[in-house]
Design an enzyme around this catalytic site. Structure first.
Site, PDB file in Angstrom:
ATOM      1  N   ASP A 117      -4.454   5.866 -29.453  1.00 18.08           N
ATOM      2  CA  ASP A 117      -4.838   4.786 -28.544  1.00 18.08           C
ATOM      3  C   ASP A 117      -5.600   5.262 -27.311  1.00 18.08           C
ATOM      4  OD1 ASP A 117      -2.815   6.134 -27.275  1.00 18.08           O
ATOM      5  OD2 ASP A 117      -1.280   4.634 -27.725  1.00 18.08           O
ATOM      6  N   GLU A 148      -1.556   6.555 -36.898  1.00 20.21           N
ATOM      7  CA  GLU A 148      -0.597   6.123 -35.863  1.00 20.21           C
ATOM      8  C   GLU A 148      -0.912   4.685 -35.418  1.00 20.21           C
ATOM      9  OE1 GLU A 148      -0.007   7.497 -31.565  1.00 20.21           O
ATOM     10  OE2 GLU A 148       1.310   8.861 -32.621  1.00 20.21           O
ATOM     11  N   GLU A 207      -3.628   2.025 -22.889  1.00 24.52           N
ATOM     12  CA  GLU A 207      -3.443   2.311 -24.316  1.00 24.52           C
ATOM     13  C   GLU A 207      -3.030   1.085 -25.135  1.00 24.52           C
ATOM     14  OE1 GLU A 207      -2.380   4.185 -21.827  1.00 24.52           O
ATOM     15  OE2 GLU A 207      -3.422   6.083 -22.129  1.00 24.52           O
ATOM     16  N   HIS A 218       2.073  12.378 -17.105  1.00 26.51           N
ATOM     17  CA  HIS A 218       0.623  12.179 -16.938  1.00 26.51           C
ATOM     18  C   HIS A 218       0.179  10.731 -16.972  1.00 26.51           C
ATOM     19  CE1 HIS A 218      -0.381  10.900 -21.045  1.00 26.51           C
ATOM     20  NE2 HIS A 218       0.591  11.694 -21.433  1.00 26.51           N
ATOM     21  N   ARG A 248      -1.192   7.142 -16.574  1.00 19.91           N
ATOM     22  CA  ARG A 248      -2.000   6.513 -15.529  1.00 19.91           C
ATOM     23  C   ARG A 248      -1.214   5.445 -14.759  1.00 19.91           C
ATOM     24  NH1 ARG A 248      -8.020   6.802 -15.605  1.00 19.91           N
ATOM     25  NH2 ARG A 248      -8.495   8.399 -17.136  1.00 19.91           N
ATOM     26  N   HIS A 281       0.059  18.710 -16.336  1.00 17.18           N
ATOM     27  CA  HIS A 281      -1.163  18.142 -16.930  1.00 17.18           C
ATOM     28  C   HIS A 281      -2.346  18.408 -15.991  1.00 17.18           C
ATOM     29  CE1 HIS A 281      -3.805  14.958 -18.563  1.00 17.18           C
ATOM     30  NE2 HIS A 281      -2.976  14.860 -19.591  1.00 17.18           N
TER      31      HIS A 281
HETATM   32  C1  UD1 Z   1      -5.717  10.720 -21.764  1.00 13.43           C
HETATM   33  C2  UD1 Z   1      -5.578   9.388 -22.496  1.00 13.43           C
HETATM   34  C3  UD1 Z   1      -4.114   9.058 -22.710  1.00 13.43           C
HETATM   35  C4  UD1 Z   1      -3.361  10.217 -23.359  1.00 13.43           C
HETATM   36  C5  UD1 Z   1      -3.587  11.473 -22.542  1.00 13.43           C
HETATM   37  C6  UD1 Z   1      -2.942  12.656 -23.209  1.00 13.43           C
HETATM   38  C7  UD1 Z   1      -7.200   7.592 -22.107  1.00 13.43           C
HETATM   39  C8  UD1 Z   1      -7.619   6.478 -21.246  1.00 13.43           C
HETATM   40  N1  UD1 Z   1      -6.160   8.315 -21.698  1.00 13.43           N
HETATM   41  O1  UD1 Z   1      -5.204  10.559 -20.451  1.00 13.43           O
HETATM   42  O2  UD1 Z   1      -4.009   7.927 -23.547  1.00 13.43           O
HETATM   43  O3  UD1 Z   1      -1.994   9.902 -23.383  1.00 13.43           O
HETATM   44  O4  UD1 Z   1      -4.997  11.727 -22.443  1.00 13.43           O
HETATM   45  O5  UD1 Z   1      -2.834  13.746 -22.330  1.00 13.43           O
HETATM   46  O6  UD1 Z   1      -7.804   7.826 -23.113  1.00 13.43           O
HETATM   47  N2  UD1 Z   1      -8.500  17.023 -17.254  1.00 13.43           N
HETATM   48  C9  UD1 Z   1      -8.950  18.328 -17.200  1.00 13.43           C
HETATM   49  N3  UD1 Z   1      -8.868  19.096 -18.340  1.00 13.43           N
HETATM   50  C10 UD1 Z   1      -8.382  18.639 -19.493  1.00 13.43           C
HETATM   51  C11 UD1 Z   1      -7.908  17.319 -19.546  1.00 13.43           C
HETATM   52  C12 UD1 Z   1      -7.997  16.518 -18.426  1.00 13.43           C
HETATM   53  O7  UD1 Z   1      -9.392  18.792 -16.158  1.00 13.43           O
HETATM   54  O8  UD1 Z   1      -8.340  19.383 -20.479  1.00 13.43           O
HETATM   55  C13 UD1 Z   1      -8.598  16.164 -16.044  1.00 13.43           C
HETATM   56  C14 UD1 Z   1     -10.045  15.754 -15.721  1.00 13.43           C
HETATM   57  O9  UD1 Z   1     -10.189  15.686 -14.335  1.00 13.43           O
HETATM   58  C15 UD1 Z   1     -10.130  14.357 -16.336  1.00 13.43           C
HETATM   59  C16 UD1 Z   1      -8.736  13.846 -16.043  1.00 13.43           C
HETATM   60  O10 UD1 Z   1      -7.871  14.951 -16.263  1.00 13.43           O
HETATM   61  O11 UD1 Z   1     -11.139  13.553 -15.759  1.00 13.43           O
HETATM   62  C17 UD1 Z   1      -8.300  12.655 -16.838  1.00 13.43           C
HETATM   63  O12 UD1 Z   1      -8.523  12.842 -18.230  1.00 13.43           O
HETATM   64  P1  UD1 Z   1      -8.551  11.543 -19.198  1.00 13.43           P
HETATM   65  O13 UD1 Z   1      -8.767  12.004 -20.585  1.00 13.43           O
HETATM   66  O14 UD1 Z   1      -9.489  10.522 -18.677  1.00 13.43           O
HETATM   67  O15 UD1 Z   1      -7.138  10.905 -19.008  1.00 13.43           O
HETATM   68  P2  UD1 Z   1      -5.688  11.450 -19.237  1.00 13.43           P
HETATM   69  O16 UD1 Z   1      -4.918  10.986 -18.063  1.00 13.43           O
HETATM   70  O17 UD1 Z   1      -5.722  12.878 -19.575  1.00 13.43           O
HETATM   71  N1  UDP Z   2       2.035  19.517 -25.247  1.00 12.77           N
HETATM   72  C1  UDP Z   2       1.510  20.801 -25.261  1.00 12.77           C
HETATM   73  N2  UDP Z   2       1.533  21.525 -24.093  1.00 12.77           N
HETATM   74  C2  UDP Z   2       2.014  21.023 -22.933  1.00 12.77           C
HETATM   75  C3  UDP Z   2       2.533  19.702 -22.924  1.00 12.77           C
HETATM   76  C4  UDP Z   2       2.520  18.972 -24.100  1.00 12.77           C
HETATM   77  O1  UDP Z   2       1.083  21.291 -26.298  1.00 12.77           O
HETATM   78  O2  UDP Z   2       2.004  21.742 -21.923  1.00 12.77           O
HETATM   79  C5  UDP Z   2       1.988  18.723 -26.490  1.00 12.77           C
HETATM   80  C6  UDP Z   2       3.294  18.086 -26.912  1.00 12.77           C
HETATM   81  O3  UDP Z   2       3.999  18.937 -27.778  1.00 12.77           O
HETATM   82  C7  UDP Z   2       2.835  16.815 -27.616  1.00 12.77           C
HETATM   83  C8  UDP Z   2       1.519  16.476 -26.942  1.00 12.77           C
HETATM   84  O4  UDP Z   2       1.119  17.652 -26.245  1.00 12.77           O
HETATM   85  O5  UDP Z   2       2.565  17.042 -28.984  1.00 12.77           O
HETATM   86  C9  UDP Z   2       1.686  15.342 -25.982  1.00 12.77           C
HETATM   87  O6  UDP Z   2       0.518  15.204 -25.240  1.00 12.77           O
HETATM   88  P1  UDP Z   2       0.455  14.332 -23.915  1.00 12.77           P
HETATM   89  O7  UDP Z   2       1.814  14.226 -23.316  1.00 12.77           O
HETATM   90  O8  UDP Z   2      -0.653  14.891 -23.098  1.00 12.77           O
HETATM   91  O9  UDP Z   2      -0.063  12.935 -24.454  1.00 12.77           O
HETATM   92  P2  UDP Z   2       0.670  11.649 -25.086  1.00 12.77           P
HETATM   93  O10 UDP Z   2       1.444  12.096 -26.257  1.00 12.77           O
HETATM   94  O11 UDP Z   2       1.480  11.024 -24.013  1.00 12.77           O
HETATM   95  O12 UDP Z   2      -0.488  10.776 -25.466  1.00 12.77           O
END
Ligand code: UD1
Ligand code: UDP
Length: 379
Positions: free
Chosen positions: A99, A121, A135, A216, A218, A248
């Site tokens: 999602d 999923e 999501e 993490h 939002r 995160h």
């Molecule tokens: C995203 C997904 C969320 C998912 C989560 C898993 C959307 C809207 N959100 O949220 O559904 O649960 O990923 O973790 O699709 N960033 C980095 N490096 C990375 C990843 C993120 O620097 O490897 C920082 C960046 O500043 C980026 C910010 O995190 O702009 C947000 O990343 P984004 O993918 O937009 O949202 P998440 O909160 O990570």
């Molecule tokens: N995970 C990881 N390293 C971390 C934290 C989480 O590999 O430091 C893995 C965890 O085992 C799970 C997935 O990341 O499989 C969950 O990701 P996240 O919490 O970012 O996203 P969500 O599942 O909430 O979409």
């Protein structure tokens, strides 16, 4: 046998990569399919950690992540970029997972091209469009478009039926996160050094009871994050406890946690762990405290009590099984619930039972067979 079917598999974040690498591997191993992998790289570092461990090299990498990206900016870039890849690849079908913005935009771009979309999923619903945000709406959009809905459980299949999705298009497959967890557990068992990076922390916290934390969401930014940090500070004030918190990379999480928790004796704020190390942390922890979706699935599989810092969950299976409990984001409630589990052995034992409501590790294989059936290529 006719030409192998070209399946464009699209993902962009850490959890999508974890849940799709087993499916890509199963597609690659099957001569009936040619998977083409496109990553949006909505995440960068956290996505690359998974790609590396899984040995997965994408065919297309849009490299879209921007620091602190907005939902509209990200979604616009995703639609354009993913559409261009579809035009170039000309796949028979498109596969998305979960999602995220990447999954939603991938499904929409495929729909604009009248390509069938397969949703891994499918059918998770909280019933509240602001929890989780965005999501819940992302997955409803995908659910409206999808040709095949791979629901992890009967609960998610029922949610789709309640939305009048044709039951013939819904298949209960389990969740491929359990495939990934089995895979990584076997790798660590064969080579424990893969998860050896936590040894120094294990030594530092020897004799303490470990609580693993991730956060993490939002919808928890701002006050929610402040409350979570306050709860962790109070929990870690106990001399018998240590908190290990891989933070995160989202700056909205890091700013708060670094400001509130850095330097505390019993708290280790660490960089995101790669999957083997995180699986190892799940094993070390007595309790997981999280707002993550994936962790709510993995912890029950390992019999780890998981306290979920959300108001609602689209994964009620863990709650029903007794391994997960919703605790919201108020510091007082989180602290009370953690202390209860730490101090009441019976309460702990009641939660600490392994359940596998999310799958048996055979999800990827099932999905591939269902896809083969759909395209008329029997084994
Ligand atoms: C995203 C997904 C969320 C998912 C989560 C898993 C959307 C809207 N959100 O949220 O559904 O649960 O990923 O973790 O699709 N960033 C980095 N490096 C990375 C990843 C993120 O620097 O490897 C920082 C960046 O500043 C980026 C910010 O995190 O702009 C947000 O990343 P984004 O993918 O937009 O949202 P998440 O909160 O990570
Ligand atoms: N995970 C990881 N390293 C971390 C934290 C989480 O590999 O430091 C893995 C965890 O085992 C799970 C997935 O990341 O499989 C969950 O990701 P996240 O919490 O970012 O996203 P969500 O599942 O909430 O979409």
């Amino acid at each position: 046998m006719s030409e192998p079917a070209k399946i464009l598999v699209i993902f962009g974040t850490r959890p999508e990569a974890i849940k799709l690498f087993p499916v890509v591997a199963a597609l690659r191993a099957d001569p009936r399919f040619t998977p083409v992998v496109c990553v949006s790289a909505q995440h960068r570092g956290m996505l690359d950690q998974v790609l590396e461990i899984a040995g997965l090299v994408p065919d297309y990498d849009l490299d879209l992540m921007k620091p602190d990206q907005t939902l509209d900016g990200l979604t616009a870039a995703l639609l354009t970029g993913l559409g261009q890849v579809m035009d170039k690849v000309q796949p028979a079908r498109v596969m998305v997972q979960g999602d995220t913005a990447t999954a939603m935009a991938g499904a929409l771009a495929a729909y604009y091209r009248k390509l069938p979309v397969d949703h891994v999923e499918a059918g998770l619903r909280s019933g509240n469009i602001y929890h989780p945000w965005p999501e819940e709406v992302n997955r409803k959009v995908i659910g409206t478009i999808a040709a095949l809905h791979f629901a992890p459980t009967e609960v998610s299949a029922a949610a789709l039926k309640a939305e009048n999705v044709d039951p013939a298009q819904i298949h209960v497959t389990g969740n491929s996160v359990i495939d990934a967890l089995h895979w990584v557990s076997a790798r660590i068992a064969a080579n424990p050094a893969m998860a050896g990076g936590l040894d120094a922390l294990k030594e530092r916290f020897a004799g303490k009871r470990i609580i693993g934390v991730t956060s993490h969401r939002r919808e928890n930014f701002g006050e929610g994050m402040q409350q979570i940090a306050e709860a962790i500070r109070r929990i870690a004030a106990r001399p018998d406890v240590a908190v290990i918190f891989p933070v995160h990379l989202n700056p909205n999480v890091r700013k708060v946690m670094n400001a509130e928790l850095a330097g505390l004796d019993n708290v280790a704020l660490i960089e995101p762990l790669d999957y083997p190390h995180f699986a190892h942390l799940l094993g070390l922890a007595e309790i997981m405290l999280t707002d993550s979706g994936g962790v709510q699935e993995e912890a029950p599989a390992l019999g780890k009590p998981v306290l979920v810092m959300r108001e609602t969950t689209e994964r009620p299976e863990g709650v029903t099984a007794g391994t997960a409990r919703l605790v919201g984001t108020r510091a007082d409630t989180i602290v009370t619930e953690i202390f209860n589990l730490l101090d009441d052995k019976a309460a702990y034992e009641q939660m600490a039972r392994a359940h596998n409501p999310f799958g048996d590790g055979q999800t990827a294989r099932r999905i591939v067979e269902l896809l083969a059936h759909e395209i008329g290529q029997q084994a």
